[in-house]
Write a protein that holds these residues in place. Structure first.
Motif, PDB file in Angstrom:
ATOM      1  N   ILE A  48       0.840  -1.192   0.000  1.00  0.00           N
ATOM      2  CA  ILE A  48       0.000   0.000   0.000  1.00  0.00           C
ATOM      3  C   ILE A  48       0.879   1.247   0.000  1.00  0.00           C
ATOM      4  CG2 ILE A  48      -1.707   1.306   1.307  1.00  0.00           C
ATOM      5  CD1 ILE A  48      -2.766  -1.393   2.331  1.00  0.00           C
ATOM      6  N   ILE A  49       0.843   1.955  -1.114  1.00  0.00           N
ATOM      7  CA  ILE A  49       1.543   3.225  -1.250  1.00  0.00           C
ATOM      8  C   ILE A  49       0.979   3.915  -2.479  1.00  0.00           C
ATOM      9  CG2 ILE A  49       3.454   2.249  -2.599  1.00  0.00           C
ATOM     10  CD1 ILE A  49       5.322   4.235  -1.053  1.00  0.00           C
ATOM     11  N   HIS A  50       0.907   5.234  -2.463  1.00  0.00           N
ATOM     12  CA  HIS A  50       0.297   5.949  -3.578  1.00  0.00           C
ATOM     13  C   HIS A  50       1.263   6.164  -4.741  1.00  0.00           C
ATOM     14  CE1 HIS A  50      -0.866   9.525  -5.932  1.00  0.00           C
ATOM     15  NE2 HIS A  50      -2.078   9.013  -5.822  1.00  0.00           N
ATOM     16  N   ASP A  51       2.403   6.777  -4.468  1.00  0.00           N
ATOM     17  CA  ASP A  51       3.333   7.125  -5.538  1.00  0.00           C
ATOM     18  C   ASP A  51       4.087   5.892  -6.019  1.00  0.00           C
ATOM     19  OD1 ASP A  51       2.451   9.574  -4.691  1.00  0.00           O
ATOM     20  OD2 ASP A  51       4.433  10.423  -4.334  1.00  0.00           O
ATOM     21  N   ARG A  56       8.422  10.920  -1.791  1.00  0.00           N
ATOM     22  CA  ARG A  56       7.530  11.933  -1.206  1.00  0.00           C
ATOM     23  C   ARG A  56       7.051  11.544   0.184  1.00  0.00           C
ATOM     24  NH1 ARG A  56       1.986  12.868  -0.818  1.00  0.00           N
ATOM     25  NH2 ARG A  56       1.552  10.943  -1.950  1.00  0.00           N
ATOM     26  N   THR A  57       6.750  10.281   0.403  1.00  0.00           N
ATOM     27  CA  THR A  57       6.075   9.886   1.649  1.00  0.00           C
ATOM     28  C   THR A  57       6.910   8.997   2.566  1.00  0.00           C
ATOM     29  OG1 THR A  57       5.025   7.998   0.532  1.00  0.00           O
ATOM     30  CG2 THR A  57       3.782  10.064   0.610  1.00  0.00           C
ATOM     31  N   THR A  58       8.142   8.657   2.165  1.00  0.00           N
ATOM     32  CA  THR A  58       8.982   7.825   3.030  1.00  0.00           C
ATOM     33  C   THR A  58      10.413   8.359   3.040  1.00  0.00           C
ATOM     34  OG1 THR A  58       9.950   6.206   1.484  1.00  0.00           O
ATOM     35  CG2 THR A  58       7.649   5.856   2.131  1.00  0.00           C
ATOM     36  N   ARG A  76      10.605   4.046   6.619  1.00  0.00           N
ATOM     37  CA  ARG A  76       9.564   4.625   7.462  1.00  0.00           C
ATOM     38  C   ARG A  76       8.953   5.825   6.753  1.00  0.00           C
ATOM     39  NH1 ARG A  76       9.954   0.490   9.166  1.00  0.00           N
ATOM     40  NH2 ARG A  76      10.181  -0.297  11.284  1.00  0.00           N
ATOM     41  N   THR A  77       7.677   6.018   6.997  1.00  0.00           N
ATOM     42  CA  THR A  77       7.005   7.152   6.375  1.00  0.00           C
ATOM     43  C   THR A  77       7.471   8.450   6.999  1.00  0.00           C
ATOM     44  OG1 THR A  77       5.136   7.011   7.919  1.00  0.00           O
ATOM     45  CG2 THR A  77       4.944   5.808   5.826  1.00  0.00           C
TER      46      THR A  77
END
Length: 293
Positions: A48-51, A56-58, A76-77
Motif C-alpha cells: 500500500i503506497i500511492h506514488d 515523497r512519503t517515506t 519509514r514514512t
C-alpha cells in the motif's frame, strides 16, 4: 440513504497517508470506508503506497518495485508538509503547557480517555508522535485483516497500474480479497480501465464491484460504464457539479463517489449534486456536516 464518508488513504488529513495508523484512525473517527492504493513489491507482494516512487512519503528513494517486501519494510514514512505542520503545532503547544503551567499539564496528563485536544490531536496522539518516528509501509494483507474485523462498509482498493504495468496485480488482489471473503464489501477501482476489464475476466461467478476513476468530465458516462460492466463512477469532484450531467448518471443507477473533497463548501456542493459517497482526507469535517443534514 446516508452519504458514505470514505477516508482517502486512511484518515490522511491528520495522519501519514496509507499507513496502518491512518487506517485505524479512520475507524476510530467513524469513517464509513477507506480508500487506498495498491502496487507490487519487486517480489510480487501487494503493498500500500500511492506514488510509484518512495521519495515523497517515506525516507526511501527510487521506485517502489525496485525493492522486495523485506527491503520496503525497513523504510519509514515521513509526514507531508501539511501534516507535519499540524503535528508541530500540537507538539509545541504541549511543550508550552509544560513550561508555563505545570498545574494544567498535570491535569491534562491525568486525562487518559482521549477527550482532551492539543491542537488538532488528542493527548494520546501527541504522545504517540513524540515516541514514534514514522510508520511502516503496509501490505494489503495487513489492511484486509484490519478491515475484515471492523464495521467499515467499504474498502476501495485502487490499482496503481497506469504508470507501471504490474503484471499479475489484478489476480493477486482478487485472490487475496477472496481469501478474506470480502467481495461484498470491496470496490476495486483504477484509472486504467483495461485493468477493470481484466478483473471482469478473472472474477468467475461472483461479481466484483468496480469503480472507474477519471480526472476530467467524461461524456456518455452511463453508456460507457455499461460497455465495460462497471457500476461505480469515481470522478474528480469538480467534474460532476453540473446538475443535468449527474442526473443522467444517477438515473442510470450508477454509484457516484467523487474524490478528493476536503473543504466544507465543496462537500456541500457534491452533496447537493446527489453523490453516494465522498472520498475525503477530512473525516471529522465530513462527519460533522453529514450529521447536520
Amino acid at each position: 440513504m446516508r452519504i458514505l464518508n470514505i477516508a482517502h488513504r486512511g484518515y490522511s488529513g491528520k495522519f501519514d497517508e496509507n499507513t496502518m495508523l491512518a487506517f485505524k484512525k479512520a475507524i476510530e473517527y467513524n469513517a464509513d470506508g477507506i480508500e487506498t492504493d495498491i502496487q507490487l513489491s519487486k517480489d510480487g507482494i501487494p503493498i500500500i503506497i500511492h506514488d510509484e516512487t518512495l521519495d515523497r512519503t517515506t525516507n526511501g528513494h527510487g521506485f517502489v518495485n525496485d525493492y522486495t517486501i523485506d527491503e520496503l519494510k525497513i523504510f519509514r514514512t515521513k509526514s507531508v508538509p501539511k501534516i507535519q505542520a499540524i503535528k508541530d503545532i500540537a507538539l509545541e503547544k504541549k511543550e508550552l503547557l509544560k513550561s508555563t503551567n505545570s498545574g494544567e499539564i498535570a491535569n491534562i496528563e491525568n486525562r487518559r480517555n482521549g477527550d482532551f485536544k492539543i491542537g488538532k490531536y488528542t493527548l494520546k496522539e501527541v504522545e504517540y508522535f513524540e515516541s514514534t518516528i514514522g510508520e511502516e509501509i503496509p501490505t494489503l494483507r495487513e489492511l484486509l485483516e484490519l478491515f475484515s474485523n471492523s464495521n467499515l462498509k467499504i474498502l476501495n482498493l485502487e490499482l496503481k497500474n497506469s504508470v507501471i504495468e504490474y503484471k499479475g496485480l489484478e489476480e493477486k488482489v482478487l485472490r487475496m480479497v477472496d481469501e478474506f471473503n470480502l467481495r461484498d464489501r470491496v470496490i476495486i477501482s483504477s484509472f486504467n480501465h483495461l485493468s477493470l476489464l481484466k478483473i471482469r475476466e478473472l472474477e468467475g461467478n461472483k461479481k466484483t464491484v468496480l469503480g472507474a476513476l477519471t480526472e476530467t468530465t467524461l461524456a456518455n458516462v452511463p453508456q460507457y460504464l455499461k460497455s465495460i460492466s462497471v457500476e461505480c463512477y469515481h470522478p474528480y469532484f469538480l467534474s460532476i457539479l453540473n446538475k443535468e450531467y449527474i442526473k443522467e448518471i444517477k438515473n442510470a443507477g450508477i454509484i457516484v463517489n467523487p474524490y478528493t473533497v476536503n473543504n466544507i463548501e465543496d462537500m456541500k456542493k457534491v452533496i447537493k449534486a446527489g453523490v453516494n459517497g465522498i472520498i475525503t482526507n477530512e473525516v471529522e469535517i465530513l462527519n460533522a456536516l453529514i450529521g447536520n443534514l
